[in-house]
Design a protein around this motif. Structure first.
Motif: not given
Length: 593
Positions: A514, A518, A549-550, A552
């Motif tokens: 991860e 990122h 989830r993040n 993006y």
């Protein structure tokens, strides 16, 4: 008019017009036809040669396709295909757009059940027989042909156990030749060997104890004997069992003498049987299976806790090297994937380091054991999944394209795919040093890309990806050996396009790197994920889930095997069909650029 009987056979109905005295001549012609085609076009040879007489006898005595015939696995079904209307197109066997190498329902009404994995025939034929009973079709016949290696599998025993307490009109023919792909193993094999020479055992055997009308063993190459016994059994209602003895590779001396190699020998001289060697250079990279085989020996010689396990594939997996070098710690358990997995788990509870080598497509058969007996207990079993991804001409039953998806959803499971042979060695080395979780290492069939692969071991960091090539605009994220297609695709671009295209080998599907993701999402405007596994639920899905989830919101294109079963063909042809060939990848890069 041709004197060859086979020239006039386009269906079993034509076969039944022959006299019984003509059938030995037909058997010789059928054997020659198989040898002639397979010598040039390649394929599975020995199994089909061994059942020529049986194939003719079954179609002669039974009214196929009304009477239903199920071939276990299907390696031995070439003669069946030739006699059931596919003679003129048999040269397309295992080719893109041609015949499947295995029985296939969509291909012919004579293929009553699709096969490719072993030990399913008894259950399938029993289901057909029970359905016929329910429909009042009491005269309909149902025949399952199963080998001595396949009948030792758990599923076959389950079918036998059920069939013995039914009144289903089922005939099981045990084709006993003491070999599957490799020689048969286990107590059942030893028992069958004794039955062949001890008539008392034949009269008081386990099959009779399961309520079957048992006959045999008889010579499976003796056509009059086969015809007589099949005709007699046809008149008997209920579960029946015929035990026949055959020779795998019958009729081709070299195939009889070397049954393992002539299971699928490649091209050979049809007259002498001599295999035509493929050009080999010391500079050629090794097969991935051989890298596994030699590496586990190298590791096991230094680590006494290492054991190797394979379900009936010591040659195909190359565990044969360890079985020869350290026989007391390498185990062929027969066609028993479920047992292999739980055996490895049991060994792991006692501190052994279990390398469980199973073809990717066959691990599907032990999915509950992977979840319940390994992952749930968090036992550090090391699964080495050979033949992952597209495998080529064995087709849909053998492609290992679902493993990434069905493994990454399992808690505690580490999922890794090496990009080359050095990575395979290093992850095996790392795993035997001690992991706190189970790991699945999946690698492809065939040769790698690294001639000088035997390098000093390096410990890997679990869950760490790596940059292969920097870029400025688009990032391609690949997993496993399909990385070579990315490299070739980028080579096809102009210099400016190459500068804009980055390539990352993510290495682990689970846990994902991860931290690296990122950085990638922060640096590039668009991403392409690439895998030689199914797109649905696979590596690309994991990256998309990470993005969601993040928060993006980048363009992400997921490339891989589409939501369909991919048929047979060469690996390059099928990569093109799935749009993951270097040319197709390059085209998608250009669309993004």
């Amino acid at each position: 008019m041709s004197k060859k009987l086979l020239d006039h056979i386009t269906s079993p109905a034509d076969l039944r017009r022959l006299s019984a005295e003509q059938l030995p001549q037909l058997a010789g012609e059928l054997r020659d036809f198989i040898i002639d085609i397979v010598s040039v076009k390649e394929g599975h040879l020995g199994a089909s040669l061994g059942v020529v007489e049986l194939t003719i006898a079954l179609h002669y005595v039974f009214n196929t396709p009304e009477d239903q015939l199920v071939w276990d696995v299907g390696h031995q079904a070439y003669g069946h295909k030739i006699l059931t209307g596919r003679k003129e197109v048999f040269h397309t066997n295992r080719r893109l757009g041609g015949l499947s190498g295995f029985p296939k329902r969509k291909e012919s009404i004579y293929d009553t059940f699709g096969t490719g994995h072993s030990s399913t025939s008894i259950s399938a034929a029993l289901g057909m027989a029970m359905a016929s009973r329910l429909k009042g079709e009491t005269e309909k016949q149902h025949v399952a042909v199963i080998g001595d290696a396949s009948i030792a599998s758990g599923m076959a025993f389950e079918g036998l156990n059920h069939a013995g307490v039914t009144d289903a009109n089922l005939l099981i023919v045990l084709n006993d030749n003491a070999i599957g792909i490799d020689p048969s193993v286990g107590a059942v094999k030893e028992y069958l060997t004794q039955v062949k020479t001890n008539r008392k055992l034949a009269r008081n055997n386990i099959i009779k104890a399961l309520n079957f009308d048992y006959t045999g063993p008889i010579d499976g190459h003796d056509l009059p004997a086969l015809l007589g016994e099949l005709s007699r059994l046809k008149k008997i209602q209920g579960p029946k069992f015929l035990h026949i003895i055959t020779t795998k590779g019958k009729g081709l001396k070299k195939a009889e003498e070397d049954q393992v190699r002539y299971h699928a020998p490649g091209k050979f001289n049809k007259t002498t049987g001599e295999i035509i060697p493929k050009p080999v250079s010391e500079k050629d990279p090794p097969k991935y299976q051989d890298v596994f085989g030699h590496t586990i020996v190298e590791l096991a010689e230094k680590n006494e806790r290492i054991v190797g396990i394979t379900p009936a594939m010591p040659t195909g997996s190359s565990l044969k090297f360890m079985m020869k070098a350290i026989p007391d710690r390498a185990f062929d358990v027969g066609i028993a994937e479920q047992h292999a997995v739980t055996l490895a788990a049991g060994m792991a509870t006692q501190g052994l380091i279990s390398f469980c080598n199973i073809y990717s497509t066959f691990l599907q058969r032990a999915y509950d054991q992977v979840i319940h007996d390994v992952a749930l207990q968090d036992l550090p079993v090391i699964f080495c999944l050979d033949r992952a991804g597209i495998v080529g001409q064995d087709g849909a039953t053998h492609h290992g394209v679902f493993d990434l998806a069905y493994l990454r959803c399992i808690p505690n499971m580490i999922v890794y795919a090496p990009a080359d042979e050095t990575d395979l060695r290093n992850i095996m080395y790392t795993a035997q040093l001690g992991l706190s979780h189970p790991i699945a290492i999946r690698y492809p069939r065939g040769k790698g890309i690294t001639p000088h692969w035997r390098q000093p071991f390096t410990k890997m960091t679990i869950g760490r990806g790596k940059m292969v090539k920097p870029g400025s605009d688009i990032a391609i994220l690949s997993i496993g050996s399909i990385a070579k297609n990315v490299t070739l695709a980028i080579d096809n671009l102009t210099n400016n396009q190459k500068v804009k295209t980055a390539h990352y080998d993510m290495q682990f599907v689970k846990p994902l790197d991860e931290s690296l993701l990122h950085k990638i999402f922060g640096q590039y405007r668009a991403l392409i994920t690439l895998e030689d596994g199914c797109v649905s639920g696979g590596f690309g899905s994991a990256v998309v889930e990470f993005a969601a989830r993040n928060g993006y919101k980048k363009d992400i294109l997921t490339l891989g095997i589409p939501d369909t079963f991919i048929e047979q063909g060469t690996v390059n042809e099928l990569h093109d069909v799935a749009e993951i060939s270097p040319e197709r990848i390059a085209a998608r890069i250009l669309e993004f650029l």
